[in-house]
Design a protein around this motif. Structure first.
Motif, short mmCIF file in Angstrom:
data_model
loop_
_atom_site.label_atom_id
_atom_site.label_comp_id
_atom_site.label_asym_id
_atom_site.label_seq_id
_atom_site.Cartn_x
_atom_site.Cartn_y
_atom_site.Cartn_z
N VAL A 240 8.55 0.76 -10.06
CA VAL A 240 8.08 -0.32 -9.19
C VAL A 240 6.68 -0.68 -9.61
O VAL A 240 5.81 0.18 -9.74
CB VAL A 240 8.10 0.10 -7.71
N ASP A 241 6.45 -1.97 -9.85
CA ASP A 241 5.13 -2.49 -10.19
C ASP A 241 4.64 -3.28 -8.99
O ASP A 241 5.14 -4.37 -8.70
CB ASP A 241 5.23 -3.38 -11.43
N LEU A 242 3.68 -2.72 -8.27
CA LEU A 242 3.10 -3.40 -7.10
C LEU A 242 2.07 -4.41 -7.58
O LEU A 242 1.24 -4.11 -8.42
CB LEU A 242 2.43 -2.38 -6.17
N LYS A 243 2.13 -5.60 -7.04
CA LYS A 243 1.23 -6.67 -7.45
C LYS A 243 -0.08 -6.60 -6.67
O LYS A 243 -0.10 -6.79 -5.46
CB LYS A 243 1.87 -8.05 -7.23
N GLY A 244 -1.17 -6.29 -7.36
CA GLY A 244 -2.50 -6.33 -6.76
C GLY A 244 -2.88 -5.14 -5.90
O GLY A 244 -3.83 -5.22 -5.13
N VAL A 245 -2.16 -4.02 -6.03
CA VAL A 245 -2.46 -2.85 -5.20
C VAL A 245 -2.42 -1.58 -6.05
O VAL A 245 -1.49 -1.39 -6.83
CB VAL A 245 -1.43 -2.71 -4.05
N GLU A 246 -3.42 -0.76 -5.91
CA GLU A 246 -3.43 0.57 -6.50
C GLU A 246 -3.05 1.56 -5.41
O GLU A 246 -3.59 1.52 -4.31
CB GLU A 246 -4.81 0.93 -7.04
N VAL A 247 -2.13 2.47 -5.70
CA VAL A 247 -1.72 3.48 -4.73
C VAL A 247 -2.57 4.72 -4.95
O VAL A 247 -2.71 5.19 -6.08
CB VAL A 247 -0.22 3.80 -4.88
#
Length: 107
Positions: free
Chosen positions: A42-49
């Protein structure tokens, strides 16, 4: 009946530990189930986990056929850990193992 100072500190600390912010973000989901690979990325757009954060990916298929590779756009809810929870996760040294077992998909 009054609250002791220690009791208030425990209640406040518990509230601070569980406090979180939620954010809905777009994401790209890459699924593959072949003889050579079995994965879900999963590549979240604009968020670092960060350590302690939780991610719920929405609208994912519950299964794909063997030999299939598919990529699609979806959305995810990112639940940010509080500062206190993040520190506890870092101090316990289990950050990397938490990354393995606290990630999941719901259809």
């Amino acid at each position: 009946m009054g609250w002791s100072l220690a009791g208030l500190a425990v209640v406040a600390g518990g509230a601070w530990y569980t406090m979180s912010r939620r954010r809905e973000v777009p994401c790209t989901v890459d699924l593959e189930m072949t003889h050579d690979h079995f994965h879900a990325h999963v590549d979240l757009k604009g968020v670092e986990v960060d350590p302690g954060d939780e991610v719920l990916v929405r609208n994912t298929p519950s299964r794909i056929a063997f030999g299939t590779t598919t990529t699609f756009e979806s959305s995810a809810e990112v639940k940010r850990a509080s500062w206190l929870k993040r520190q506890v996760v870092k101090l316990t040294g289990g950050t990397e193992i938490h990354e393995l077992y606290e990630v999941g998909f719901e259809g």
